[in-house]
Write a protein that holds these residues in place. Structure first.
Motif, PDB file in Angstrom:
ATOM      1  N   ALA A  87       0.877  -1.172   0.000  1.00 59.13           N
ATOM      2  CA  ALA A  87       0.000   0.000   0.000  1.00 59.13           C
ATOM      3  C   ALA A  87       0.910   1.215   0.000  1.00 59.13           C
ATOM      4  CB  ALA A  87      -0.922   0.002   1.213  1.00 59.13           C
ATOM      5  N   GLY A  88       0.385   2.358  -0.442  1.00 60.01           N
ATOM      6  CA  GLY A  88       1.210   3.533  -0.639  1.00 60.01           C
ATOM      7  C   GLY A  88       1.963   3.990   0.604  1.00 60.01           C
ATOM      8  N   LEU A  89       3.261   4.197   0.456  1.00 60.16           N
ATOM      9  CA  LEU A  89       4.078   4.739   1.536  1.00 60.16           C
ATOM     10  C   LEU A  89       3.837   6.237   1.670  1.00 60.16           C
ATOM     11  CD1 LEU A  89       7.470   2.968   0.665  1.00 60.16           C
ATOM     12  CD2 LEU A  89       5.696   2.169   2.250  1.00 60.16           C
ATOM     13  N   SER A  90       4.231   6.785   2.808  1.00 61.15           N
ATOM     14  CA  SER A  90       4.172   8.241   2.977  1.00 61.15           C
ATOM     15  C   SER A  90       5.249   8.885   2.100  1.00 61.15           C
ATOM     16  CB  SER A  90       4.419   8.598   4.442  1.00 61.15           C
ATOM     17  OG  SER A  90       5.796   8.398   4.759  1.00 61.15           O
ATOM     18  N   PRO A  91       5.175  10.187   1.849  1.00 61.91           N
ATOM     19  CA  PRO A  91       6.211  10.851   1.042  1.00 61.91           C
ATOM     20  C   PRO A  91       7.619  10.633   1.590  1.00 61.91           C
ATOM     21  CG  PRO A  91       4.328  12.299   1.317  1.00 61.91           C
ATOM     22  CD  PRO A  91       4.092  11.110   2.204  1.00 61.91           C
ATOM     23  N   GLU A  92       7.729  10.383   2.897  1.00 65.30           N
ATOM     24  CA  GLU A  92       9.033  10.143   3.522  1.00 65.30           C
ATOM     25  C   GLU A  92       9.461   8.681   3.432  1.00 65.30           C
ATOM     26  OE1 GLU A  92       6.976  13.554   4.663  1.00 65.30           O
ATOM     27  OE2 GLU A  92       6.379  11.522   5.248  1.00 65.30           O
ATOM     28  N   ILE A  98      -2.400   1.244   7.462  1.00 60.19           N
ATOM     29  CA  ILE A  98      -3.089   0.203   6.697  1.00 60.19           C
ATOM     30  C   ILE A  98      -2.110  -0.874   6.221  1.00 60.19           C
ATOM     31  CG2 ILE A  98      -2.900   1.340   4.438  1.00 60.19           C
ATOM     32  CD1 ILE A  98      -5.734   0.427   3.863  1.00 60.19           C
ATOM     33  N   LEU A  99      -0.903  -0.468   5.872  1.00 58.26           N
ATOM     34  CA  LEU A  99       0.101  -1.438   5.448  1.00 58.26           C
ATOM     35  C   LEU A  99       0.674  -2.193   6.639  1.00 58.26           C
ATOM     36  CD1 LEU A  99       1.744  -2.768   3.272  1.00 58.26           C
ATOM     37  CD2 LEU A  99       3.277  -0.792   3.238  1.00 58.26           C
ATOM     38  N   GLU A 100       0.784  -1.525   7.761  1.00 52.77           N
ATOM     39  CA  GLU A 100       1.268  -2.222   8.956  1.00 52.77           C
ATOM     40  C   GLU A 100       0.291  -3.324   9.369  1.00 52.77           C
ATOM     41  OE1 GLU A 100       3.082  -1.381  13.410  1.00 52.77           O
ATOM     42  OE2 GLU A 100       2.646   0.298  12.074  1.00 52.77           O
ATOM     43  N   GLU A 101      -1.018  -3.097   9.177  1.00 57.52           N
ATOM     44  CA  GLU A 101      -2.002  -4.148   9.461  1.00 57.52           C
ATOM     45  C   GLU A 101      -1.719  -5.384   8.610  1.00 57.52           C
ATOM     46  OE1 GLU A 101      -5.899  -2.617   8.802  1.00 57.52           O
ATOM     47  OE2 GLU A 101      -5.889  -1.335  10.593  1.00 57.52           O
ATOM     48  N   ARG A 102      -1.429  -5.157   7.335  1.00 51.03           N
ATOM     49  CA  ARG A 102      -1.131  -6.284   6.443  1.00 51.03           C
ATOM     50  C   ARG A 102       0.141  -6.990   6.874  1.00 51.03           C
ATOM     51  NH1 ARG A 102      -2.448  -3.445   0.496  1.00 51.03           N
ATOM     52  NH2 ARG A 102      -4.434  -2.520   1.158  1.00 51.03           N
ATOM     53  N   LEU A 103       1.151  -6.217   7.248  1.00 53.60           N
ATOM     54  CA  LEU A 103       2.410  -6.816   7.671  1.00 53.60           C
ATOM     55  C   LEU A 103       2.256  -7.613   8.962  1.00 53.60           C
ATOM     56  CD1 LEU A 103       4.739  -3.823   6.797  1.00 53.60           C
ATOM     57  CD2 LEU A 103       4.939  -6.142   5.865  1.00 53.60           C
ATOM     58  N   ARG A 104       1.468  -7.108   9.890  1.00 53.40           N
ATOM     59  CA  ARG A 104       1.265  -7.839  11.149  1.00 53.40           C
ATOM     60  C   ARG A 104       0.526  -9.155  10.903  1.00 53.40           C
ATOM     61  NH1 ARG A 104       2.920  -5.248  15.521  1.00 53.40           N
ATOM     62  NH2 ARG A 104       3.220  -2.980  15.420  1.00 53.40           N
ATOM     63  N   ALA A 105      -0.450  -9.129   9.997  1.00 47.47           N
ATOM     64  CA  ALA A 105      -1.163 -10.367   9.666  1.00 47.47           C
ATOM     65  C   ALA A 105      -0.227 -11.354   8.972  1.00 47.47           C
ATOM     66  CB  ALA A 105      -2.367 -10.058   8.779  1.00 47.47           C
TER      67      ALA A 105
END
Length: 210
Positions: A87-92, A98-105
């Motif tokens: 999922a889209g990263l922040s500009p930094e 939302i991506l951390e949820e996927r990674l934790r799963a």
């Protein structure tokens, strides 16, 4: 009723039977035996593997995705790949919630099945990092062995996630795939992956939740 419609009806009947076999099955997070939901989705998954491409959306509507460990992963954790969608990263270049949820799963599944391989997929670089590289760094930082992680960092859409990841499947002889993403995205993502593999291997999914 045509042959393919009959096949979908048979899938539904088999899946319903799987749901009725829930007594004694393990709950979500157990690697001992697939849960009722996992058995149901496993029946749908195998049935959808062999229908015509045009009927994949209708067949996939039978899926009942959740957080349960997929039956295909429980049965074969060696050549079934866990695929975590980007999922889209922040500009930094930071990982959004939302991506951390996927990674934790994905991390939970990877920890539960330590012989399984993990593919992280997503391009669109931000601050010099692709989604796949940021996800790989997160997993390695969480303790997943680097040899287990493959980064697919060229895709710009879910369709490309599926197409480019299928090239990895083919190169290393993957026999099944578990797609990890958020609930609002999972049905479409699994459909895209089923279309990409064209019935060659079974594909199912796991919902990432906060």
């Amino acid at each position: 009723m045509g042959k393919t419609q009959k096949r979908i009806a048979a899938v539904a009947a088999t899946a319903a039977m799987a749901m009725s076999l829930g007594a004694g099955t393990a709950s979500a997070g157990s690697a001992e035996m697939p849960s009722t939901t996992a058995l149901y989705n496993g029946a749908v998954m195998l049935g959808c593997q062999f229908v015509d491409q045009a009927l994949l959306p209708s067949c996939g509507d039978l899926d009942n995705f959740g957080t349960d460990d997929p039956a295909v992963l429980t049965i074969n954790p060696f050549t079934t790949d866990i695929v975590i969608l980007g999922a889209g990263l922040s500009p930094e270049g930071q990982i959004p919630p939302i991506l951390e949820e996927r990674l934790r799963a994905g991390f939970r599944l990877a920890s539960q099945y330590p012989t399984s391989r993990i593919i992280v997929t997503g391009g669109v670089p931000k601050n010099g990092l692709t989604e796949a590289r940021a996800m790989g760094d997160w997993l390695r930082g969480a303790g997943i062995a680097p040899w287990r992680i493959t980064e697919e960092g060229n895709s710009n859409s879910t369709v490309q996630n599926a197409q480019f990841t299928d090239q990895i499947f083919r190169e290393r002889g993957t026999t099944g795939a578990v797609v990890v993403t958020n609930d609002f995205h999972l049905n479409r993502a699994v459909l895209n992956f089923r279309q990409a593999v064209d019935g060659r291997i079974p594909v199912t999914g796991v919902v990432a939740r906060g």
